[in-house]
Enzyme design. Sequence first.
Site, short mmCIF file in Angstrom:
data_model
loop_
_atom_site.label_atom_id
_atom_site.label_comp_id
_atom_site.label_asym_id
_atom_site.label_seq_id
_atom_site.Cartn_x
_atom_site.Cartn_y
_atom_site.Cartn_z
N ARG A 113 -6.29 -5.72 -3.04
CA ARG A 113 -6.11 -4.26 -3.09
C ARG A 113 -4.65 -3.86 -2.86
NH1 ARG A 113 -10.50 -1.81 -0.17
NH2 ARG A 113 -9.36 -1.38 1.73
N ASP A 138 0.82 -1.21 0.00
CA ASP A 138 0.00 0.00 0.00
C ASP A 138 0.86 1.27 0.00
OD1 ASP A 138 -0.84 -2.30 1.48
OD2 ASP A 138 -2.54 -1.24 2.31
#
Length: 380
Positions: free
Chosen positions: A214, A143
């Site tokens: 994600r 991330d």
Amino acid sequence: MLETKSAKDLWAVKTAASIMERTPELYEENGHHGKWSYDYGVVLKGFERLWQVTGDEQYAQYIQHNMDYFIQDNGSIRGYRIQEHNIDHLNNGKLMFGLYDRTGKTKYKLAAGLLREQLLSHPRTSEGAFWHKQVYPYQIWLDGLYMGTPFYLEYLLRWEPEEDLLNDVTKQFILCVQHTRDDATGLLYHAWDEQRVQPWSHSVTGQSPNFWGRSIGWFAMALVDVLELLPAHHPDYPKLVEIFTDTMTALSTYQDTASGVWYQVVNEGERKGNYLEASASSMIVYAMAKGIRLGWLPKEWESVLNHAYAGLISEFVLETSQGWVNLYKNCQVAGLGGDARRDGSYAYYISEPIITNDQKGMGAFLLACTEYEYLLHAKV
């Protein structure tokens, strides 16, 4: 290929209109002003791309309205504390460049400088990779590459154009892949712990145990955004292109055949409890479309992309009676710290709340639609 449509019928335009009408202030949460959060930057980067390709001032005004709540006249940022050393807090800084160019207001340049200053003291692994947060020591999370590196690179190119510093940006990707890539699948694990002390960390490799959709989406978006800015003569440019094509090839292997999109835990499509997830799928579509447009993926990828883009619409999108776009099946959040439950297990990733119109998902979907409808196909 798309059929020619009027602008108002494009998903990018409909999505932007829905966001503006539903949340004129992105930072309003249940009647309270929200904190300085990376989510806003994901949404507003979508608006920035749409503004750039349409020239429609309402999109630029929406960005400025939302950022001006935080950016004070002296360049300070409401709710931001540099000493937290949280890489997530840099993401909104990407908007400062366009705001400064459009308005000429010094406060945006000063705010960008404040965020840049964080990286001067941000803690790093022994090899020089940024920790995800000071409270998550010695950890690289996928991330964080999206949150920090595109901002860092654009700041350097504008205001600190020293070639050596560009190496610090490219190094973040090279080290991340070195420590998170799985040779068997080509996929990237969510995180890596240099110290091998976290409950989720493998005692030998330091890797977390699963491939969270994600997190790989964040990484793929970070790569294409950095490659778009990085001078092609930079010695690490070919290496980053190789990392990108390798990552996208691995993802294409796990694309759901029926729907064209991706699962929450990417490689466990047949496992009980897993589900097709909107934000990850949107991020992958955005990265793939941009990769094709800018020449890092060959044209043969268009069939993969077209299937994936059609899947985004059919699997996740429902328009309300008033024409608002709803984006379903978004994982609300998934991290690897803070409590024992966040252990990186399969059970953890599928147990987090699944919500509609999550800002990260809506922002990624807007980016994907803008890249696909306007930039790749140039239909309007």
